[in-house]
Design a protein around this motif. Structure first.
Motif, mmCIF file in Angstrom:
data_model
loop_
_atom_site.group_PDB
_atom_site.id
_atom_site.type_symbol
_atom_site.label_atom_id
_atom_site.label_comp_id
_atom_site.label_asym_id
_atom_site.label_seq_id
_atom_site.Cartn_x
_atom_site.Cartn_y
_atom_site.Cartn_z
ATOM 1 N N GLY A 136 0.665 -1.199 -0.137
ATOM 2 C CA GLY A 136 0.159 0.178 -0.136
ATOM 3 C C GLY A 136 0.925 1.298 0.077
ATOM 4 N N GLY A 137 2.078 1.196 -0.571
ATOM 5 C CA GLY A 137 2.790 2.420 -0.689
ATOM 6 C C GLY A 137 3.671 2.614 0.627
ATOM 7 N N ARG A 138 3.528 1.537 1.488
ATOM 8 C CA ARG A 138 4.532 1.910 2.730
ATOM 9 C C ARG A 138 5.863 1.537 2.338
ATOM 10 N N VAL A 139 6.164 0.673 1.623
ATOM 11 C CA VAL A 139 7.702 0.428 1.066
ATOM 12 C C VAL A 139 7.793 0.488 -0.288
ATOM 13 N N LEU B 64 7.399 7.241 -3.093
ATOM 14 C CA LEU B 64 6.067 7.271 -3.306
ATOM 15 C C LEU B 64 5.835 6.213 -4.719
ATOM 16 N N LEU B 65 4.701 5.890 -4.730
ATOM 17 C CA LEU B 65 4.400 5.288 -6.098
ATOM 18 C C LEU B 65 3.203 6.354 -6.839
ATOM 19 N N LEU C 80 9.016 6.091 -7.275
ATOM 20 C CA LEU C 80 9.987 7.212 -7.437
ATOM 21 C C LEU C 80 10.322 7.860 -5.941
ATOM 22 N N LEU C 81 11.685 8.340 -6.024
ATOM 23 C CA LEU C 81 12.357 9.100 -4.876
ATOM 24 C C LEU C 81 11.333 10.214 -5.016
ATOM 25 N N ALA C 82 10.761 10.823 -3.757
ATOM 26 C CA ALA C 82 9.863 11.984 -3.575
ATOM 27 C C ALA C 82 10.179 12.691 -2.125
ATOM 28 N N LEU C 83 10.185 13.892 -2.201
ATOM 29 C CA LEU C 83 10.487 14.723 -1.180
ATOM 30 C C LEU C 83 9.100 15.666 -1.006
ATOM 31 N N PRO C 84 8.779 15.744 0.383
ATOM 32 C CA PRO C 84 7.521 16.694 0.538
ATOM 33 C C PRO C 84 8.036 18.105 0.396
#
Length: 154
Positions: free
Chosen positions: A36-39, A48-49, A65-69
């Motif tokens: 569920g997008g946790r890993v 994230l997916l 993808l690598l993602a930053l808030p």
């Protein structure tokens, strides 16, 4: 985990590392979906997916993808591991900016906005601080603009 993360950050610059992980993307996508997008990305980097709509097929396409808030949004880069062509997900977002991110088990509708100028410079610096190999990917891409998107809640 921090030792693995540190090792991945060092090896991320190596061409063989990028080539190997390109082949692992389908497995990463499956793990992300099953958790569920946790890993995503083996939990080594914030990620994230992203689900986009295929620009040719019209079908949903899911990419880890690598993602930053950044505030209430997420920042991603179309590095494609430094290849000469844009990643399909980035071309999909350029054609249709609507998408969904799955992060921490939550699905969030988003709109992808390509950033430019000073905003891109700021976000690119954030991305490089998290994953220094992005600088190497930019050199490998040899003149191709690595697109940076801000995925904003829709």
């Amino acid at each position: 985990m921090s030792m693995l993360r540190s090792l991945a950050r060092r090896l991320g610059h190596e061409a063989w590392f990028a080539a190997a992980f390109r082949w692992l993307v389908p497995a990463d996508r499956l793990v992300g979906r099953l958790t569920g997008g946790r890993v995503v990305a083996l939990g080594l980097v914030p990620s994230l997916l992203l689900t986009t709509t295929g620009r040719r097929s019209g079908q949903p396409r899911e990419t880890p993808l690598l993602a930053l808030p950044d505030g209430d949004a997420f920042v991603v880069a179309g590095s494609n591991w430094g290849q000469q062509h844009q990643p399909a997900w980035a071309l999909n977002l350029l054609a249709n900016p609507a998408g969904t991110v799955t992060v921490g088990g939550r699905r969030i509708p988003v709109r992808g906005r390509r950033v430019t100028g000073a905003e891109r410079d700021r976000l690119w610096a954030m991305l490089v601080a998290e994953w220094p190999a992005y600088q190497t990917y930019a050199r490998r891409a040899a003149g191709r603009d690595i697109v940076v998107f801000r995925l904003e809640p829709a």
